[in-house]
Motif scaffolding. Structure first.
Motif, PDB file in Angstrom:
ATOM      1  N   LEU A  19       0.812  -1.215   0.000  1.00  0.00           N
ATOM      2  CA  LEU A  19       0.000   0.000   0.000  1.00  0.00           C
ATOM      3  C   LEU A  19       0.850   1.272   0.000  1.00  0.00           C
ATOM      4  CD1 LEU A  19      -2.689  -1.054   2.623  1.00  0.00           C
ATOM      5  CD2 LEU A  19      -2.935  -0.986   0.133  1.00  0.00           C
ATOM      6  N   ALA A  20       2.019   1.213   0.617  1.00  0.00           N
ATOM      7  CA  ALA A  20       2.873   2.398   0.758  1.00  0.00           C
ATOM      8  C   ALA A  20       3.648   2.739  -0.509  1.00  0.00           C
ATOM      9  CB  ALA A  20       3.852   2.196   1.905  1.00  0.00           C
ATOM     10  N   CYS A  21       3.906   1.768  -1.357  1.00  0.00           N
ATOM     11  CA  CYS A  21       4.733   2.006  -2.548  1.00  0.00           C
ATOM     12  C   CYS A  21       3.973   2.864  -3.560  1.00  0.00           C
ATOM     13  CB  CYS A  21       5.139   0.689  -3.189  1.00  0.00           C
ATOM     14  SG  CYS A  21       6.196   0.912  -4.646  1.00  0.00           S
ATOM     15  N   PRO A  22       4.460   4.094  -3.814  1.00  0.00           N
ATOM     16  CA  PRO A  22       3.756   4.983  -4.734  1.00  0.00           C
ATOM     17  C   PRO A  22       3.782   4.510  -6.187  1.00  0.00           C
ATOM     18  CG  PRO A  22       5.825   5.969  -4.056  1.00  0.00           C
ATOM     19  CD  PRO A  22       5.644   4.722  -3.243  1.00  0.00           C
ATOM     20  N   LYS A  23       4.723   3.657  -6.528  1.00  0.00           N
ATOM     21  CA  LYS A  23       4.830   3.143  -7.889  1.00  0.00           C
ATOM     22  C   LYS A  23       4.192   1.757  -8.056  1.00  0.00           C
ATOM     23  CE  LYS A  23       8.595   5.726  -9.704  1.00  0.00           C
ATOM     24  NZ  LYS A  23       8.509   5.817 -11.134  1.00  0.00           N
ATOM     25  N   GLY A  24       3.699   1.179  -6.969  1.00  0.00           N
ATOM     26  CA  GLY A  24       3.065  -0.132  -7.046  1.00  0.00           C
ATOM     27  C   GLY A  24       4.015  -1.256  -7.414  1.00  0.00           C
ATOM     28  N   LEU A  25       5.253  -1.160  -6.948  1.00  0.00           N
ATOM     29  CA  LEU A  25       6.278  -2.142  -7.316  1.00  0.00           C
ATOM     30  C   LEU A  25       6.376  -3.333  -6.375  1.00  0.00           C
ATOM     31  CD1 LEU A  25       9.131   0.363  -8.226  1.00  0.00           C
ATOM     32  CD2 LEU A  25       7.563  -0.819  -9.783  1.00  0.00           C
ATOM     33  N   ILE A  26       5.786  -3.241  -5.193  1.00  0.00           N
ATOM     34  CA  ILE A  26       5.911  -4.314  -4.209  1.00  0.00           C
ATOM     35  C   ILE A  26       4.665  -5.182  -4.258  1.00  0.00           C
ATOM     36  CG2 ILE A  26       6.230  -4.893  -1.774  1.00  0.00           C
ATOM     37  CD1 ILE A  26       7.721  -2.270  -1.464  1.00  0.00           C
ATOM     38  N   ARG A  27       4.887  -6.472  -4.231  1.00  0.00           N
ATOM     39  CA  ARG A  27       3.813  -7.467  -4.286  1.00  0.00           C
ATOM     40  C   ARG A  27       4.003  -8.487  -3.164  1.00  0.00           C
ATOM     41  NH1 ARG A  27       2.103  -4.492  -7.898  1.00  0.00           N
ATOM     42  NH2 ARG A  27       2.285  -4.793 -10.121  1.00  0.00           N
ATOM     43  N   ILE A  28       2.920  -9.152  -2.805  1.00  0.00           N
ATOM     44  CA  ILE A  28       2.999 -10.279  -1.873  1.00  0.00           C
ATOM     45  C   ILE A  28       3.079 -11.541  -2.723  1.00  0.00           C
ATOM     46  CG2 ILE A  28       1.853 -11.555  -0.026  1.00  0.00           C
ATOM     47  CD1 ILE A  28       2.811  -8.792   0.840  1.00  0.00           C
ATOM     48  N   CYS A  51      12.425   5.794  -2.295  1.00  0.00           N
ATOM     49  CA  CYS A  51      11.725   6.754  -1.424  1.00  0.00           C
ATOM     50  C   CYS A  51      11.634   6.292   0.031  1.00  0.00           C
ATOM     51  CB  CYS A  51      10.322   7.027  -1.972  1.00  0.00           C
ATOM     52  SG  CYS A  51       9.163   5.643  -1.830  1.00  0.00           S
ATOM     53  N   LYS A  52      11.777   5.015   0.277  1.00  0.00           N
ATOM     54  CA  LYS A  52      11.788   4.397   1.614  1.00  0.00           C
ATOM     55  C   LYS A  52      10.432   4.359   2.314  1.00  0.00           C
ATOM     56  CE  LYS A  52      16.603   5.535   2.462  1.00  0.00           C
ATOM     57  NZ  LYS A  52      17.580   6.073   3.382  1.00  0.00           N
ATOM     58  N   LEU A  53       9.361   4.677   1.605  1.00  0.00           N
ATOM     59  CA  LEU A  53       8.038   4.624   2.232  1.00  0.00           C
ATOM     60  C   LEU A  53       7.690   3.197   2.669  1.00  0.00           C
ATOM     61  CD1 LEU A  53       5.997   7.074  -0.021  1.00  0.00           C
ATOM     62  CD2 LEU A  53       6.794   7.432   2.318  1.00  0.00           C
ATOM     63  N   CYS A  54       8.098   2.213   1.889  1.00  0.00           N
ATOM     64  CA  CYS A  54       7.824   0.815   2.244  1.00  0.00           C
ATOM     65  C   CYS A  54       8.507   0.447   3.561  1.00  0.00           C
ATOM     66  CB  CYS A  54       8.272  -0.120   1.129  1.00  0.00           C
ATOM     67  SG  CYS A  54      10.019   0.001   0.677  1.00  0.00           S
ATOM     68  N   ALA A  55       9.766   0.845   3.711  1.00  0.00           N
ATOM     69  CA  ALA A  55      10.520   0.541   4.931  1.00  0.00           C
ATOM     70  C   ALA A  55       9.943   1.257   6.144  1.00  0.00           C
ATOM     71  CB  ALA A  55      11.986   0.907   4.742  1.00  0.00           C
ATOM     72  N   GLU A  56       9.495   2.495   5.948  1.00  0.00           N
ATOM     73  CA  GLU A  56       8.912   3.253   7.052  1.00  0.00           C
ATOM     74  C   GLU A  56       7.587   2.658   7.508  1.00  0.00           C
ATOM     75  OE1 GLU A  56       8.708   7.385   6.046  1.00  0.00           O
ATOM     76  OE2 GLU A  56      10.843   7.482   5.609  1.00  0.00           O
ATOM     77  N   MET A  57       6.853   2.072   6.585  1.00  0.00           N
ATOM     78  CA  MET A  57       5.538   1.520   6.896  1.00  0.00           C
ATOM     79  C   MET A  57       5.618   0.130   7.544  1.00  0.00           C
ATOM     80  SD  MET A  57       2.337   2.126   6.858  1.00  0.00           S
ATOM     81  CE  MET A  57       1.969   3.416   5.712  1.00  0.00           C
TER      82      MET A  57
END
Length: 67
Positions: A19-28, A51-57
């Motif tokens: 949800l945090a990735c602004p580019k939609g690059l992370i998947r489960i 951007c590190k949003l994924c790590a922060e979340m």
């Protein structure tokens, strides 16, 4: 270029990084870790801006971003 490292053994597959990735690059993924949880992965490392949003979340500190 950024690089992302996932500690799959600690991932619980909560999806907050997705949800945090602004580019939609992370998947489960459909693969499971040793605890039986699906793990997160990045689909296109070259498109990541670091951007590190994924790590922060991430509540379990699974993700490390290197720039």
């Amino acid at each position: 270029m950024a690089s992302i490292e996932f500690r799959e053994e600690r991932c619980k597959g909560c999806g907050l990084c997705v949800l945090a990735c602004p580019k939609g690059l992370i998947r489960i993924s459909s693969s499971l870790n040793l605890l039986g949880y699906p793990t997160a992965h990045i689909s296109d490392m070259d498109a990541c801006t670091g951007c590190k949003l994924c790590a922060e979340m991430c509540p379990d500190v699974v993700i490390t971003v290197y720039k």
